[in-house]
Motif scaffolding. Structure first.
Motif, PDB file in Angstrom:
ATOM      1  N   MET A   1       0.844  -1.194   0.000  1.00 54.76           N
ATOM      2  CA  MET A   1       0.000   0.000   0.000  1.00 54.76           C
ATOM      3  C   MET A   1       0.880   1.245   0.000  1.00 54.76           C
ATOM      4  N   TRP A   2       0.512   2.197  -0.817  1.00 52.92           N
ATOM      5  CA  TRP A   2       1.206   3.483  -0.880  1.00 52.92           C
ATOM      6  C   TRP A   2       0.230   4.616  -0.627  1.00 52.92           C
ATOM      7  N   LEU A   3       0.698   5.657   0.047  1.00 54.53           N
ATOM      8  CA  LEU A   3      -0.017   6.929   0.120  1.00 54.53           C
ATOM      9  C   LEU A   3       0.770   7.934  -0.719  1.00 54.53           C
ATOM     10  N   VAL A   4       0.107   8.560  -1.671  1.00 53.64           N
ATOM     11  CA  VAL A   4       0.733   9.632  -2.448  1.00 53.64           C
ATOM     12  C   VAL A   4      -0.007  10.912  -2.084  1.00 53.64           C
ATOM     13  N   VAL A   5       0.706  11.808  -1.432  1.00 49.13           N
ATOM     14  CA  VAL A   5       0.106  13.007  -0.855  1.00 49.13           C
ATOM     15  C   VAL A   5       0.557  14.233  -1.632  1.00 49.13           C
ATOM     16  N   GLY A   6      -0.390  14.945  -2.193  1.00 48.22           N
ATOM     17  CA  GLY A   6      -0.079  16.214  -2.834  1.00 48.22           C
ATOM     18  C   GLY A   6      -0.268  17.333  -1.834  1.00 48.22           C
ATOM     19  N   LEU A   7       0.797  18.060  -1.529  1.00 47.28           N
ATOM     20  CA  LEU A   7       0.694  19.147  -0.562  1.00 47.28           C
ATOM     21  C   LEU A   7       0.190  20.420  -1.238  1.00 47.28           C
TER      22      LEU A   7
ATOM     23  N   ALA B   1       5.381  12.318  -0.602  1.00 53.28           N
ATOM     24  CA  ALA B   1       4.890  13.701  -0.542  1.00 53.28           C
ATOM     25  C   ALA B   1       5.359  14.431  -1.792  1.00 53.28           C
ATOM     26  N   VAL B   2       4.421  15.041  -2.504  1.00 54.97           N
ATOM     27  CA  VAL B   2       4.745  15.845  -3.682  1.00 54.97           C
ATOM     28  C   VAL B   2       4.575  17.306  -3.275  1.00 54.97           C
ATOM     29  N   HIS B   3       5.650  18.092  -3.396  1.00 58.71           N
ATOM     30  CA  HIS B   3       5.587  19.462  -2.878  1.00 58.71           C
ATOM     31  C   HIS B   3       6.439  20.421  -3.695  1.00 58.71           C
ATOM     32  N   ASP B   4       6.138  21.703  -3.523  1.00 57.82           N
ATOM     33  CA  ASP B   4       6.902  22.769  -4.170  1.00 57.82           C
ATOM     34  C   ASP B   4       8.260  22.921  -3.498  1.00 57.82           C
ATOM     35  N   GLU B   5       9.244  23.357  -4.279  1.00 56.90           N
ATOM     36  CA  GLU B   5      10.618  23.497  -3.758  1.00 56.90           C
ATOM     37  C   GLU B   5      11.243  24.789  -4.273  1.00 56.90           C
ATOM     38  N   LEU B   6      11.479  25.729  -3.355  1.00 55.28           N
ATOM     39  CA  LEU B   6      12.086  27.014  -3.707  1.00 55.28           C
ATOM     40  C   LEU B   6      13.522  26.871  -4.209  1.00 55.28           C
ATOM     41  N   ASP B   7      14.231  25.868  -3.713  1.00 53.83           N
ATOM     42  CA  ASP B   7      15.652  25.717  -4.047  1.00 53.83           C
ATOM     43  C   ASP B   7      15.903  25.070  -5.403  1.00 53.83           C
TER      44      ASP B   7
ATOM     45  N   VAL C   1       8.878  14.048  -3.671  1.00 58.18           N
ATOM     46  CA  VAL C   1       9.040  14.483  -5.051  1.00 58.18           C
ATOM     47  C   VAL C   1       9.022  16.003  -4.985  1.00 58.18           C
ATOM     48  N   ARG C   2      10.193  16.602  -5.168  1.00 58.94           N
ATOM     49  CA  ARG C   2      10.388  18.038  -5.007  1.00 58.94           C
ATOM     50  C   ARG C   2      10.242  18.711  -6.370  1.00 58.94           C
ATOM     51  N   PHE C   3       9.263  19.576  -6.476  1.00 57.55           N
ATOM     52  CA  PHE C   3       8.878  20.216  -7.740  1.00 57.55           C
ATOM     53  C   PHE C   3       9.395  21.654  -7.704  1.00 57.55           C
ATOM     54  N   GLY C   4      10.344  21.973  -8.584  1.00 58.44           N
ATOM     55  CA  GLY C   4      10.967  23.290  -8.572  1.00 58.44           C
ATOM     56  C   GLY C   4      10.022  24.416  -8.936  1.00 58.44           C
ATOM     57  N   ILE C   5      10.023  25.465  -8.096  1.00 58.08           N
ATOM     58  CA  ILE C   5       9.239  26.669  -8.405  1.00 58.08           C
ATOM     59  C   ILE C   5      10.145  27.903  -8.472  1.00 58.08           C
TER      60      ILE C   5
END
Length: 197
Positions: free
Chosen positions: A1-7, A99-105, A140-144
């Motif tokens: 089982m996996w949880l994929v969480v979009g922040l 966790a899929v989230h925005d990343e300032l860096d 999963v760090r998504f560049g912004i």
């Protein structure tokens, strides 16, 4: 089982902001799996259950595993409430949470996948760490990118992407969804080799 969480933050005001790229990726995964995110008030989240196998997301196949796609009803700084409740309900360990989230860096157009680490000032990650009593979940760090000039990071993440970046962001949302699928089927090293930029 996996949880994929979009922040992200709930509501139309925040729907297209930089802070909500996690929501965008989970919504793309739900679209691919042909499932609808449905409100589960007790969990303070929208949840869609599906399966993933080597054949693909939402397609039964050999070795298919369950996946819960999650979009919390709480604001970013309380994301861990929903994640903690769902982790307890499904009996998943932090290592089975993405966790899929925005990343300032990271610049727009860059992705990075990793396991564990600190929260780097990200309130969603901080809340998850507090409620899970661990930081050993996958990210999963998504560049912004960084705010221009002297704009405060808090204002920057709550603003929308400019029109000039919308096409790139749409491509990156799809690529981040691909990265999540690869992570779940092939493991972290394979996903890092393919998607870390």
């Amino acid at each position: 089982m996996w949880l994929v969480v979009g922040l992200g933050n709930p509501g139309p005001t925040y729907a297209h902001t930089r802070h909500n790229v996690g929501y965008m990726v989970v919504e793309e995964l739900a679209r691919r799996a042909h499932v609808a995110l449905k409100s589960v008030p007790k969990m303070r989240a929208d949840v869609a259950e599906t399966r993933i196998s080597a054949v693909g997301l939402g397609i039964p196949g050999p070795g298919a595993v369950r996946v819960a796609l999650v979009r919390s009803h709480t604001y970013m700084n309380e994301s861990g409430i929903a994640v903690g409740r769902l982790a307890a309900f499904y009996g998943v360990a932090p290592a089975e949470i993405v966790a899929v989230h925005d990343e300032l860096d990271l610049d727009v157009g860059q992705l990075r996948l990793k396991k564990g680490g600190g929260d780097n000032g990200h309130n969603g990650l901080k809340s998850m760490r507090a409620h899970l009593h661990s930081g050993d979940f996958l990210r999963v760090r998504f560049g912004i990118g960084r705010p221009p000039g002297r704009q405060a990071p808090a204002d920057f993440v709550l603003s929308s992407f400019p029109a000039s970046q919308r096409d790139v962001v749409a491509v990156e949302v799809a690529r981040a969804a691909d990265a999540v699928e690869t992570l779940l089927t092939d493991g972290l090293p394979a996903a890092q080799n393919r998607y870390n930029s």
